[in-house]
Design a protein around this motif. Structure first.
Motif, PDB file in Angstrom:
ATOM      1  N   VAL A 493     -12.976  37.360  64.767  1.00  0.00           N
ATOM      2  CA  VAL A 493     -13.813  36.507  63.920  1.00  0.00           C
ATOM      3  C   VAL A 493     -14.052  37.218  62.590  1.00  0.00           C
ATOM      4  O   VAL A 493     -14.373  38.404  62.548  1.00  0.00           O
ATOM      5  N   GLY A 494     -13.881  36.497  61.502  1.00  0.00           N
ATOM      6  CA  GLY A 494     -14.060  37.067  60.177  1.00  0.00           C
ATOM      7  C   GLY A 494     -12.810  36.904  59.343  1.00  0.00           C
ATOM      8  O   GLY A 494     -11.978  36.020  59.592  1.00  0.00           O
ATOM      9  N   ARG A 536       3.415  38.266  56.739  1.00  0.00           N
ATOM     10  CA  ARG A 536       3.391  36.940  56.121  1.00  0.00           C
ATOM     11  C   ARG A 536       3.108  35.852  57.167  1.00  0.00           C
ATOM     12  O   ARG A 536       2.339  34.913  56.907  1.00  0.00           O
ATOM     13  N   THR A 537       3.719  35.986  58.340  1.00  0.00           N
ATOM     14  CA  THR A 537       3.479  35.006  59.407  1.00  0.00           C
ATOM     15  C   THR A 537       2.013  34.987  59.809  1.00  0.00           C
ATOM     16  O   THR A 537       1.400  33.918  59.949  1.00  0.00           O
ATOM     17  N   LEU A 538       1.412  36.157  59.978  1.00  0.00           N
ATOM     18  CA  LEU A 538       0.010  36.223  60.384  1.00  0.00           C
ATOM     19  C   LEU A 538      -0.919  35.675  59.290  1.00  0.00           C
ATOM     20  O   LEU A 538      -1.884  34.968  59.584  1.00  0.00           O
ATOM     21  N   ALA A 539      -0.613  36.013  58.036  1.00  0.00           N
ATOM     22  CA  ALA A 539      -1.458  35.530  56.941  1.00  0.00           C
ATOM     23  C   ALA A 539      -1.434  34.010  56.863  1.00  0.00           C
ATOM     24  O   ALA A 539      -2.482  33.356  56.725  1.00  0.00           O
ATOM     25  N   HIS A 540      -0.259  33.429  56.950  1.00  0.00           N
ATOM     26  CA  HIS A 540      -0.167  31.974  56.867  1.00  0.00           C
ATOM     27  C   HIS A 540      -0.744  31.305  58.111  1.00  0.00           C
ATOM     28  O   HIS A 540      -1.271  30.186  58.034  1.00  0.00           O
ATOM     29  N   LEU A 541      -0.658  31.969  59.263  1.00  0.00           N
ATOM     30  CA  LEU A 541      -1.289  31.437  60.465  1.00  0.00           C
ATOM     31  C   LEU A 541      -2.790  31.291  60.243  1.00  0.00           C
ATOM     32  O   LEU A 541      -3.399  30.277  60.595  1.00  0.00           O
ATOM     33  N   LYS A 542      -3.386  32.313  59.640  1.00  0.00           N
ATOM     34  CA  LYS A 542      -4.818  32.278  59.343  1.00  0.00           C
ATOM     35  C   LYS A 542      -5.141  31.115  58.398  1.00  0.00           C
ATOM     36  O   LYS A 542      -6.141  30.410  58.577  1.00  0.00           O
ATOM     37  N   LEU A 543      -4.308  30.909  57.398  1.00  0.00           N
ATOM     38  CA  LEU A 543      -4.579  29.880  56.398  1.00  0.00           C
ATOM     39  C   LEU A 543      -4.393  28.465  56.930  1.00  0.00           C
ATOM     40  O   LEU A 543      -5.050  27.532  56.472  1.00  0.00           O
ATOM     41  N   GLU A 544      -3.511  28.314  57.904  1.00  0.00           N
ATOM     42  CA  GLU A 544      -3.089  26.974  58.317  1.00  0.00           C
ATOM     43  C   GLU A 544      -3.775  26.450  59.572  1.00  0.00           C
ATOM     44  O   GLU A 544      -3.615  25.271  59.916  1.00  0.00           O
ATOM     45  N   HIS A 545      -4.536  27.305  60.271  1.00  0.00           N
ATOM     46  CA  HIS A 545      -5.106  26.872  61.552  1.00  0.00           C
ATOM     47  C   HIS A 545      -6.621  27.033  61.544  1.00  0.00           C
ATOM     48  O   HIS A 545      -7.148  28.145  61.410  1.00  0.00           O
ATOM     49  N   ASP A 546      -7.325  25.920  61.734  1.00  0.00           N
ATOM     50  CA  ASP A 546      -8.782  25.951  61.734  1.00  0.00           C
ATOM     51  C   ASP A 546      -9.343  26.827  62.850  1.00  0.00           C
ATOM     52  O   ASP A 546     -10.445  27.374  62.717  1.00  0.00           O
ATOM     53  N   MET A 548      -8.495  29.665  63.593  1.00  0.00           N
ATOM     54  CA  MET A 548      -8.586  31.033  63.081  1.00  0.00           C
ATOM     55  C   MET A 548      -9.651  31.161  61.999  1.00  0.00           C
ATOM     56  O   MET A 548      -9.929  32.260  61.535  1.00  0.00           O
ATOM     57  N   LYS A 549     -10.222  30.060  61.582  1.00  0.00           N
ATOM     58  CA  LYS A 549     -11.232  30.075  60.524  1.00  0.00           C
ATOM     59  C   LYS A 549     -12.612  29.817  61.105  1.00  0.00           C
ATOM     60  O   LYS A 549     -13.476  30.682  61.117  1.00  0.00           O
ATOM     61  N   GLU A 550     -12.799  28.608  61.601  1.00  0.00           N
ATOM     62  CA  GLU A 550     -14.110  28.172  62.094  1.00  0.00           C
ATOM     63  C   GLU A 550     -14.244  28.333  63.595  1.00  0.00           C
ATOM     64  O   GLU A 550     -15.343  28.304  64.135  1.00  0.00           O
TER      65      GLU A 550
END
Length: 637
Positions: A493-494, A536-546, A548-550
């Motif tokens: 988380v974070g 790059r895969t991990l960074a975009h995974l974070k950006l593209e999947h809620d 990983m965010k909320e």
């Protein structure tokens, strides 16, 4: 404990709280879920409004993906509302807090917490940070380079390194004045690269006027160092980043200045031979520091005499640093610079000086000043240990999360505690001990469970920085161990932080800080490597999947050297299965506890196939080769 307890879950996100940032007087719905056949007679939410115990029964309101959801209402009668859950069965009551489930009534340390007076910097939990040590990232304008012998510091000449591909000098050779020419224009030039990598926010080490490479010895807070391009370069960089949807956080040390700062030198005491004593000018700036009365003796940070400590008993100092309309902290938050937050160096010792303990007086003032200028500004503080008392909504948004991330994951893969690396005494007695999976789970949850979830979502998760050796530079760290650490870092988380060059496997050594500050290897074709693609895969995974965010976070398994960690929302789950074992293991993954199932193709996000078997109708066993890690995107059942 009974198996159904593995499914019990709640948090402070929008999936389990109707409004994670409520107003005073607002009625808020809080929720919890568990297996739909859990043998629970009553679910109770226990709070203590105005110090009086209040029990509210939570009613079942839906069943979805094999999980039953319960909801109760709490009224925000005060700015901070704490609560936990009672799960009443036929012959036992279980008590559920942010930390754990017990069969005894817990104290309030790990309660769930709602705050009415905190406004989360919402962009942080969706961000991927990239930390830049600006002198070593990219030289965009050679005309502003430091020239050899241009100035001296503490009796030593500065040096312009002959080639960008040279190795940094050891401290005894370069004295932190070996310059390669990195600047703000260089960072601006690399915005397309950063976007490709998946970066959405930059944390940049200090850029204000200072003689050293690292610039924690500031001599003028009101101007960007000319060798970085000056004030105009920061305005241009900020504008370019914001035009590209990126945020900017700048590092500063307001605990101490450099000895060359004009505040420190002005009107200092001088020994007057004509009277055989020191003069005694009445200097306002002199009150900014801890001078021994009647002498030139002063307090310095960590005993480093070139870094005199600032004295916040001085109202004049507070005014010029953060209170005043044109103060240091406010200036850079305003146009044309518009930075999105501050990272505060040595925040753990800031305004703490023996008998003068002002931290919890000054931090709320300082943070309020920042939020007045930009309510969404991020307040990031350096602290290497337990700092939960600063993370309750009125002071920091996050520490550099060494305690709940870097120090944990580095120990898990066999490295010494990085704090120990900084301490001669501890380094001499480092014990060869790898943290177990149980240790990792306990330490991570111990950090997160003491803070409100809206603050937990801000946590700045790192494994490397300018202050510790890079993990990949340690010969003992295998490819698989490194991947395990980074996957877990991104799953917490974070917000994850990539230290510049980690994605390029930049060179370095591990004995001291100079070894983790090598120039970015732009001369190498690292963007076509598996290592870069992994980041790059991990960074975009974070950006593209809620998720990983909320989304929520739950350890599904933590035994021996094996960890299963899940992030999930109401649409999907992402599950990391990480093994540090020295042989193949079948690891149980209780997907049913988060309402998920394995993907039909049995492949993870990196394209790696895995084998699985059904342990029971809610648990899959995944066969994991020695040291292997998978990151699996799982649909909901």
């Amino acid at each position: 404990m009974e198996k159904w307890l593995e499914s019990v879950y709640s948090d402070g996100s929008s999936y389990f709280v109707s409004n994670p940032e409520p107003e005073l007087g607002e009625e808020v719905a809080v929720r919890i879920r568990m297996y739909d056949d859990a043998p629970v007679r009553h679910v109770i939410v226990r709070a203590i409004p105005n110090g009086i115990e209040h029990l509210a029964e939570a009613k079942k309101y839906k069943v979805e993906h094999g999980l039953a959801y319960y909801e109760a209402k709490l009224k925000m009668t005060e700015p901070r509302m704490q609560y936990h859950f009672y799960l009443i069965c036929d012959d036992i009551i279980y008590y559920y807090t942010q930390l754990q489930i017990t069969t005894y009534i817990p104290d309030h340390t790990y309660d769930f917490v709602l705050l009415t007076n905190y406004r989360q910097p919402k962009w942080v939990k969706s961000a991927v940070f990239y930390q830049i040590f600006p002198e070593r990232f990219c030289n965009g304008d050679p005309s502003n380079d430091v020239q050899t012998g241009e100035y001296k510091m503490d009796g030593h000449d500065c040096t312009h390194m002959a080639s960008w591909s040279d190795r940094p000098l050891q401290y005894e050779q370069g004295f932190c004045m070996d310059f390669f020419g990195g600047d703000l224009k260089g960072i601006q030039d690399k915005i397309p690269y950063l976007k490709e990598l998946g970066v959405t926010a930059l944390y940049i080490n200090p850029i204000f006027e200072a003689p050293s490479v690292h610039k924690y010895d500031c001599i003028d807070y009101f101007h960007v160092d000319k060798h970085f391009g000056g004030d105009e370069a920061l305005a241009e960089l900020s504008k370019a980043l914001h035009e590209n949807g990126m945020k900017l956080v700048i590092d500063i040390s307001i605990n101490h200045t450099g000895i060359g700062h004009k505040w420190f030198n002005r009107d200092g005491l001088h020994f007057d031979k004509s009277i055989g004593a020191y003069n005694n000018p009445d200097s306002e700036e002199r009150s900014y520091y801890f001078f021994k009365p009647g002498t030139n003796e002063y307090k310095a940070w960590a005993g480093v005499d070139t870094l005199p400590t600032l004295n916040y008993t001085s109202d004049a100092l507070r005014n010029i640093v953060y209170r005043g309309e044109n103060s240091v902290i406010r200036k850079w938050l305003k146009p044309p610079y518009n930075i999105d937050g501050w990272r505060f160096d040595v925040a753990d010792v800031f305004a703490r000086n023996d008998e003068i303990q002002l931290a919890h007086e000054v931090w709320p003032e300082l943070c309020a000043a920042i939020k007045e200028e930009n309510p969404q500004a991020y307040i990031l503080a350096e602290d290497w240990g337990d700092c939960g008392h600063y993370l309750q909504g009125g002071e920091w948004d996050s520490p550099m999360n060494y305690y709940g991330c870097a120090r944990v994951l580095r120990r898990f893969i066999g490295l010494p505690d990085p704090f120990g690396e900084r301490n001669e005494l501890v380094r001499e007695v480092q014990i060869k001990y790898n943290m177990t999976a149980q240790d990792v789970k306990a330490r991570v949850l111990q950090h997160l469970a003491k803070i409100p979830f809206v603050v937990a979502q801000n946590q700045f998760n790192l494994i490397d920085s300018h202050d510790v050796s890079r993990v990949h530079n340690h010969d003992s760290v295998t490819r698989d161990a490194y991947r395990a650490a980074v996957i877990l870092q991104f799953m917490l988380v974070g917000t994850p932080s990539i230290y510049y060059g980690d994605e390029a496997a930049v060179d370095g050594w591990t004995e001291n800080n100079e070894g983790c500050r090598f120039p970015m290897p732009w001369h190498r074709d690292f963007q076509n490597t598996e290592h870069f693609r992994f980041y790059r895969t991990l960074a975009h995974l974070k950006l593209e999947h809620d998720a990983m965010k909320e989304g929520g976070m739950k350890f599904l398994y933590a035994e021996g050297r094996s960890i299963v960690l899940a992030r999930f929302d109401d649409r999907e789950a992402l599950v990391a299965v990480v093994s540090g074992e020295d042989e193949e293991r079948a690891i149980p993954v209780a997907l049913g506890s988060i309402g998920a199932v394995l993907p039909a193709d049995r492949r993870d996000i990196f394209g790696d196939a895995f084998e699985s078997a059904e342990a029971d109708d809610r648990t899959a066993e995944i066969t994991v080769p020695a040291g292997k890690s998978y990151l699996i995107r799982c649909p909901l059942a």
